[in-house]
Scaffold this motif. Structure first.
Motif, short mmCIF file in Angstrom:
data_model
loop_
_atom_site.label_atom_id
_atom_site.label_comp_id
_atom_site.label_asym_id
_atom_site.label_seq_id
_atom_site.Cartn_x
_atom_site.Cartn_y
_atom_site.Cartn_z
N GLN A 144 0.63 -1.33 0.07
CA GLN A 144 0.19 -0.10 0.13
C GLN A 144 0.93 1.20 -0.01
OE1 GLN A 144 -2.95 1.24 3.42
NE2 GLN A 144 -4.14 0.28 1.82
N LEU A 145 0.52 2.43 -0.56
CA LEU A 145 1.52 3.40 -0.69
C LEU A 145 0.29 4.84 -1.22
CD1 LEU A 145 1.33 4.12 -4.13
CD2 LEU A 145 3.21 2.31 -4.08
N ASP A 146 0.77 5.91 -0.80
CA ASP A 146 0.35 7.14 -0.90
C ASP A 146 0.82 7.77 -2.56
OD1 ASP A 146 -0.39 9.80 -1.27
OD2 ASP A 146 0.23 10.35 0.72
N GLU A 150 4.19 9.47 -3.79
CA GLU A 150 5.21 8.86 -4.62
C GLU A 150 5.43 9.68 -5.92
OE1 GLU A 150 6.62 6.02 -4.20
OE2 GLU A 150 5.98 5.88 -2.21
N MET A 151 4.41 10.12 -6.59
CA MET A 151 4.64 10.96 -7.78
C MET A 151 5.34 12.48 -7.42
SD MET A 151 3.64 9.08 -10.22
CE MET A 151 4.56 7.67 -9.03
N MET A 152 4.97 12.85 -6.39
CA MET A 152 6.02 14.01 -6.00
C MET A 152 7.26 13.87 -5.99
SD MET A 152 3.94 16.89 -5.25
CE MET A 152 2.23 17.26 -5.04
N MET A 451 -3.26 3.56 -2.32
CA MET A 451 -3.46 2.67 -3.22
C MET A 451 -2.87 1.23 -2.96
SD MET A 451 -4.00 4.91 -6.61
CE MET A 451 -5.19 3.89 -7.35
N GLU A 452 -3.42 0.07 -3.54
CA GLU A 452 -2.68 -1.00 -3.49
C GLU A 452 -1.96 -1.53 -4.42
OE1 GLU A 452 -5.76 -3.82 -2.08
OE2 GLU A 452 -5.82 -3.16 -0.22
#
Length: 466
Positions: A144-146, A150-152, A451-452
């Protein structure tokens, strides 16, 4: 024979709708979420008039009138005090906030960094940053991640590598926190600006925002001092600004002006693309049929190997997907301009002092411009449909002479990142809940997009929809 002057615009003017939302409601909405302060009439009418606290505002959603205002009459418009109050403390007199003629020569100085041939040379760095993110995801002990965070980080790595020849001693996590701290109370900035409150008036988050600006500008100042002390001649954006001179006055950019522009590119530049990517992953999680078409295109164009620079221009459907995301979630949802010199627009006379509001979020969801505007449909941006749409019906990067200088960079970067990550992973929205857009100058999700992560079969062989 002298032509009769156009009548001054008013709520009674033909074709103009008057919004009757109460001032108290408007201020409350501005503080909570400025996106909600856009009058609902703008989603179904071309011109909406609002008068508030002695200031007249005109919301324009007709693409032809937007073109007439922002292009034909651009010299009659200024950024205005509200933009300066919101962005000036961080971005100073940089490209995003400067008035003409200061803006003009600064843009000329930065333009070579964004020429098409030079942009294509950035593709290896963009792909490399995406591959590093992909490899980090592969090592995650949890799934699971934010996706916003991650995109920033990914887009920050790209902009400092391509525009500043490397991050040097910049702490990306601290920069990300500081940008969020600065943007957090922007609703209060807008509301107090509309109320014409003195700038010393306190509001929640003001001291934290001030500290964030001081930190960010300090980071840029330290980097610039190291660059000036270096004898290395780097042909990046920093080097171009150090060498720039105003062709009319001969003056160069002082350190504060260079910092203004670095702040613009580092904060606004990477933030907007990162948000566009996060919203794209969020939408794809809800539309597995679209994701499957992306996989098919990746498999057809890239084949059994890694994404290469020459593949990016061929990923036309993936670019359509990103464009459709930017339609639904434009990173800068409103353009504000002040009428500095009166002019006529669509048979109406606009007086000096009127504020023009170009609500991009409403334009992109306007019932007269888009069929089923709330629906996610990348086919809207198929090449054959481009001629059917007015150029100013879709403007995620602004419009007119002051259109975002990095628009091509951002789109190329986004397609490269999506291609690399979607080839290896699929992201799911575990709660199946739509994210609420929140305007904090840029269009962020109100809460983190958790998101998973799921592995994808090799070379983007499509998974069956869950």
């Amino acid at each position: 024979m002298t032509a009769m002057p156009a009548p001054e615009i008013s709520p009674a003017s033909p074709g103009v709708v008057f919004s009757r939302r109460s001032p108290i409601s408007t201020i409350a909405r501005l503080i909570r979420n400025p996106l909600d302060a856009i009058p609902p009439e703008t989603f179904i009418h071309p011109l909406v008039h609002v008068e508030f606290n002695g200031v007249r505002r005109l919301y324009i959603t007709d693409p032809a009138l937007i073109q007439e205002a922002l292009v034909k009459n651009s010299a009659s418009l200024g950024k205005g005090d509200e933009v300066r109050r919101a962005l000036g403390p961080a971005l100073g007199d940089g490209l995003l906030t400067a008035e003409t003629p200061s803006w003009k020569w600064q843009r000329q100085a930065a333009a070579p960094a964004f020429q098409w041939e030079r942009l294509k040379g950035f593709l290896p760095a963009m792909i490399d940053a995406a591959e590093k993110r992909r490899d980090l995801w592969a090592l995650l002990p949890h799934r699971q991640l934010d996706i916003g965070h991650e995109m920033m980080q990914t887009t920050f790595d790209i902009i400092v590598e391509t525009m500043m020849s490397g991050r040097e001693n910049i702490d990306v996590a601290a920069v990300e926190r500081s940008v969020s701290d600065y943007l957090g109370p922007s609703g209060w900035m807008f509301a107090l600006g509309v109320l014409k409150a003195p700038e010393w008036v306190p509001y929640p988050g003001k001291s934290r925002a001030g500290a964030a600006v001081a930190y960010l500008r300090g980071v840029m100042r330290d980097m610039l001092e190291r660059r000036r002390a270096s004898s290395e001649d780097r042909k990046d954006l920093v080097g171009m600004m150090l060498a720039a001179h105003d062709p009319e006055t001969g003056r160069g950019m002082d350190d504060e002006n260079i910092i203004d522009n670095l702040m613009t590119f580092i904060t606004a530049g990477h933030e907007t693309t990162a948000l566009g990517l996060a919203w794209t992953f969020h939408l794809l999680a809800a539309h597995p049929d679209v994701e499957q078409k992306i996989c098919e295109e990746l498999h057809r164009v890239v084949g059994n190997g890694n994404v290469q620079p020459e593949h990016i221009e061929k990923l036309t459907f993936l670019k359509q997907v990103f464009n459709e995301t930017m339609r639904l979630y434009p990173p800068a949802p409103i353009i504000v301009r002040n009428v500095e010199q009166p002019f006529d627009l669509g048979g109406h006379h606009l007086p000096k002092g009127m504020v023009l509001m170009i609500p991009i979020y409403a334009i992109h969801r306007h019932k007269l411009l888009w069929e089923a505007p709330e629906r996610f449909d990348p086919s809207r941006f198929a090449p054959e449909k481009a001629k059917e749409r007015h150029r100013y019906a879709f403007m995620p990067f602004g419009a007119g002479p002051r259109i975002c200088i990095g628009s091509a960079f951002a789109t190329m970067e986004a397609v490269a990142i999506l291609a690399v990550l979607l080839q290896r992973f699929r992201l799911a929205n575990p709660g199946r809940r739509p994210a609420e857009p929140l305007m904090r100058i840029t269009l962020r999700p109100r809460n983190p997009m958790m998101m998973e992560l799921a592995d994808r079969p090799p070379f983007c062989s499509p998974l069956e929809p869950a």
